[in-house]
Design a protein around this motif. Structure first.
Motif, PDB file in Angstrom:
ATOM      1  N   TYR A   5      -4.693 -27.968 -37.832  1.00  0.00           N
ATOM      2  CA  TYR A   5      -3.486 -28.403 -37.154  1.00  0.00           C
ATOM      3  C   TYR A   5      -3.593 -28.024 -35.685  1.00  0.00           C
ATOM      4  N   VAL A   6      -3.241 -28.959 -34.825  1.00  0.00           N
ATOM      5  CA  VAL A   6      -3.342 -28.734 -33.393  1.00  0.00           C
ATOM      6  C   VAL A   6      -1.946 -28.682 -32.798  1.00  0.00           C
ATOM      7  N   GLY A   7      -1.719 -27.724 -31.934  1.00  0.00           N
ATOM      8  CA  GLY A   7      -0.468 -27.626 -31.193  1.00  0.00           C
ATOM      9  C   GLY A   7      -0.738 -27.769 -29.711  1.00  0.00           C
ATOM     10  N   VAL A  21      -5.501 -24.431 -32.103  1.00  0.00           N
ATOM     11  CA  VAL A  21      -6.024 -25.050 -33.320  1.00  0.00           C
ATOM     12  C   VAL A  21      -5.872 -24.049 -34.456  1.00  0.00           C
ATOM     13  N   LEU A  22      -5.142 -24.448 -35.472  1.00  0.00           N
ATOM     14  CA  LEU A  22      -4.851 -23.619 -36.642  1.00  0.00           C
ATOM     15  C   LEU A  22      -5.580 -24.206 -37.837  1.00  0.00           C
ATOM     16  N   GLU A  27      -6.352 -17.758 -48.025  1.00  0.00           N
ATOM     17  CA  GLU A  27      -5.185 -16.884 -48.128  1.00  0.00           C
ATOM     18  C   GLU A  27      -4.074 -17.219 -47.143  1.00  0.00           C
ATOM     19  N   GLY A  28      -4.336 -18.071 -46.177  1.00  0.00           N
ATOM     20  CA  GLY A  28      -3.328 -18.361 -45.162  1.00  0.00           C
ATOM     21  C   GLY A  28      -3.871 -19.313 -44.126  1.00  0.00           C
ATOM     22  N   ALA A  29      -3.829 -18.883 -42.858  1.00  0.00           N
ATOM     23  CA  ALA A  29      -4.299 -19.738 -41.780  1.00  0.00           C
ATOM     24  C   ALA A  29      -4.898 -18.880 -40.676  1.00  0.00           C
ATOM     25  N   LEU A  30      -5.866 -19.459 -39.982  1.00  0.00           N
ATOM     26  CA  LEU A  30      -6.609 -18.785 -38.929  1.00  0.00           C
ATOM     27  C   LEU A  30      -6.411 -19.527 -37.618  1.00  0.00           C
ATOM     28  N   LEU A  31      -6.101 -18.793 -36.553  1.00  0.00           N
ATOM     29  CA  LEU A  31      -6.060 -19.399 -35.229  1.00  0.00           C
ATOM     30  C   LEU A  31      -7.490 -19.519 -34.719  1.00  0.00           C
ATOM     31  N   LEU A 184       4.670 -13.197 -40.325  1.00  0.00           N
ATOM     32  CA  LEU A 184       3.567 -14.077 -40.717  1.00  0.00           C
ATOM     33  C   LEU A 184       2.333 -13.268 -41.124  1.00  0.00           C
ATOM     34  N   PRO A 185       2.431 -12.512 -42.200  1.00  0.00           N
ATOM     35  CA  PRO A 185       1.263 -11.713 -42.614  1.00  0.00           C
ATOM     36  C   PRO A 185       0.062 -12.568 -42.997  1.00  0.00           C
ATOM     37  N   ALA A 186       0.277 -13.853 -43.316  1.00  0.00           N
ATOM     38  CA  ALA A 186      -0.835 -14.729 -43.709  1.00  0.00           C
ATOM     39  C   ALA A 186      -1.480 -15.415 -42.515  1.00  0.00           C
ATOM     40  N   LEU A 187      -1.020 -15.107 -41.293  1.00  0.00           N
ATOM     41  CA  LEU A 187      -1.622 -15.690 -40.100  1.00  0.00           C
ATOM     42  C   LEU A 187      -2.640 -14.722 -39.510  1.00  0.00           C
TER      43      LEU A 187
END
Length: 253
Positions: A5-7, A21-22, A27-31, A184-187
């Motif tokens: 995902y792009v912001g 870019v995410l 387990e979650g998401a990475l920047l 956001l512990p999963a970020l």
């Protein structure tokens, strides 16, 4: 769909344009990337293959405003009953701006009458390039692009949504990043947390990417059926649904 995902926090000039870019993980998401200072070519490179792209800029202009300019240019404009404030507000705000105000109490900047028109003009040029390259740029958010409004999303999520922008706002911005980190512990910030605390353009780009993920996961509010045609011209700001929160799947969000 590749789970990225792009912001974009779009400014009129590249030096103030933030992009994030995410990427989904187990387990979650990475920047994967956060940067400030993106020209049009750099933006297009980041957008390639994204599942959803959240853009913090108006994607279109109010239809009544466009109609007025067309008639004015042609010399066929009908004289209004009044040129007072109500008439001008009807030209200045899009249907989605009014909907955001109804839902959150916030009023987005008018793309017809405010300086936000400059980045919006830049986006119009970028949109044309994307469309020529085959991306689905429908302004109602049904394609790869969705319009976002980080301040309104923060308000819905119960976080500070004012007073964090500007070089002199380092302390409240750092507090907001701390609050996001706690919620956001999963970020995985992947080393970008300090940059987001230092630069509001970077932080808003990250928020735009998070909202784009919410849109893709069905946790944001689409245009109502009766406004979809208008949204395809004017754009539509996708707000998170009440009671939801990024990277959570439990009933509380």
């Amino acid at each position: 769909m590749n789970g990225s995902y792009v912001g974009i926090d779009l400014a009129a000039q590249p030096r103030r344009t933030g992009v994030a870019v995410l990427r989904e993980t187990g387990e979650g998401a990475l920047l994967e990337h956060v940067g400030v200072g993106a020209d049009d070519d750099a933006l297009l490179d980041h957008l390639e293959g994204a599942a959803k792209i959240g853009v913090d800029v108006p994607l279109g202009w109010p239809k009544p405003f466009v109609d007025l300019l067309t008639a004015h240019a042609a010399g066929t404009m009908t004289a209004p009953a009044s040129t007072g404030g109500d008439w001008r507000r009807g030209l200045a705000l899009r249907a989605t701006d009014l909907d955001v105000h109804r839902r959150t109490g916030l009023t987005p900047l008018s793309v017809a009458t405010d300086r936000i028109a400059h980045p919006a003009l830049r986006w119009a040029g970028i949109e044309a390039r994307l469309r020529a390259e085959g991306l689905d740029t429908r302004r109602d958010g049904a394609g790869q692009i969705c319009e976002v409004y980080p301040a309104a999303a923060l308000r819905i999520w119960g976080l500070a949504h004012r007073g964090y922008k500007g070089a002199e706002k380092g302390a409240p911005r750092a507090a907001l990043v701390d609050a996001l980190d706690a919620q956001l512990p999963a970020l995985d910030w992947n080393g970008h947390r300090e940059q987001c605390a230092a630069e509001d353009d970077a932080l808003d780009a990250v928020l735009a990417a998070l909202i784009a993920r919410e849109v893709d996961h069905g946790r944001a509010v689409p245009p109502p059926a009766e406004q979809r045609g208008l949204a395809r011209q004017e754009g539509w700001i996708w707000l998170p649904r009440e009671g939801t929160f990024p990277l959570r799947t439990d009933a509380a969000g």
